[in-house]
Write an enzyme that holds these catalytic residues in place. Structure first.
Site, short mmCIF file in Angstrom:
data_model
loop_
_atom_site.label_atom_id
_atom_site.label_comp_id
_atom_site.label_asym_id
_atom_site.label_seq_id
_atom_site.Cartn_x
_atom_site.Cartn_y
_atom_site.Cartn_z
CG HIS A 120 -1.68 1.24 1.45
ND1 HIS A 120 -2.95 1.43 0.96
CD2 HIS A 120 -1.36 2.40 2.11
CE1 HIS A 120 -3.38 2.63 1.30
NE2 HIS A 120 -2.44 3.24 2.00
CD GLU A 121 2.33 3.88 3.57
OE1 GLU A 121 3.05 4.89 3.51
OE2 GLU A 121 1.10 3.94 3.70
#
Length: 261
Positions: A120-121
């Site tokens: 996600h990051e």
């Protein structure tokens, strides 16, 4: 005459700054990638100098195994550091920098859950969300001098710059990503980890655990700085059919991550 010239230059700048994210969304990004990378490097260096870094060999091997397996899908030389911090947080910065807090490592049950956060990051970085926010909040002229501000994180400008990058609260004022950015990072992240052979189903469990943790005595910093909506898990469930197919294809190709916590 001067105003007209400035207007023409501004229009040219706008046209030059138009870009498209990996999901096909149009975005406006004034900052050169080289400057965002320099900011990420400066911010990461500051953190390494001021925060305790985990010396736990097993912990470091686990996090790096997961992160390296994911970044292998996109290429580049990524630096991964595990910080001694009990908060539930992880981040990725322009310039290929990844930071994971020990609190998050303790929370996850397996490699797939950690991959969900890191993926996600990284999605935020690949979609150039920091660049988009810098452009929107600071504008081109101010943006050109922002690297110097990162070197002075205690100043108001430094706090704003680091906040836009998405660095933790002790290094600047957090400015949460928008729901649009969050959704985009969710989509890119779950597909990225699936392509690497991780189980995307565990992303659901991960977000459930994060939500539960945020209700306890230990607030989940990750959720406080990344807006969490009730629709997030539903959105991820909707993405699972496609992501599961990607995982199956990856595993058929021999991609079978084996990162032990």
């Amino acid at each position: 005459m001067k105003f007209r010239l400035l207007l023409i230059l501004f229009i040219i700048l706008l046209l030059a700054a138009c870009a498209t994210t990996p999901t096909g969304r149009s975005q406006l990004a004034f900052m050169p990638d080289s400057e965002l990378d320099a900011m990420g490097l400066q911010a990461f260096t500051t953190m390494k100098n001021e925060k305790s870094i985990s010396q736990n060999t097993r912990e470091n091997q686990f996090v790096r195994c997961v992160a390296n397996t994911i970044t292998r899908e996109i290429g580049g030389d990524w630096e991964v550091v595990v910080f001694e911090d009990s908060t539930l947080n992880a981040f990725a910065l322009p310039g290929n920098k990844i930071g994971v807090h020990t609190g998050l490592v303790d929370l996850v049950d397996n490699q797939d859950q950690l991959a969900a956060v890191i993926g996600h990051e990284i999605g935020h970085v690949l979609a150039k969300h920091s660049n988009e926010r810098m452009s929107q909040k600071l504008g081109a002229q101010m943006g050109m001098s922002i690297i110097a501000a990162v070197a002075a994180p205690t100043t108001p400008m430094g706090q704003t710059a680091l906040g836009l990058l998405g660095v933790g609260t002790q290094y600047g004022l957090i400015m949460p990503f928008s729901r649009l950015h969050e959704s985009e990072a969710d989509t890119m992240g779950i597909e990225l980890i699936a392509k690497a052979g991780f189980n995307p189903e565990e992303s659901i469990t991960l977000w459930q655990k994060m939500a539960q943790a945020s209700q306890g005595e230990q607030p989940a910093e990750f959720l406080s700085t990344h807006p969490s909506h009730e629709t997030r898990i539903e959105d991820l469930r909707a993405l699972l059919p496609k992501a599961n197919k990607m995982m199956q294809q990856a595993r058929a190709a021999g991609k079978k991550p084996n990162c032990k916590k």
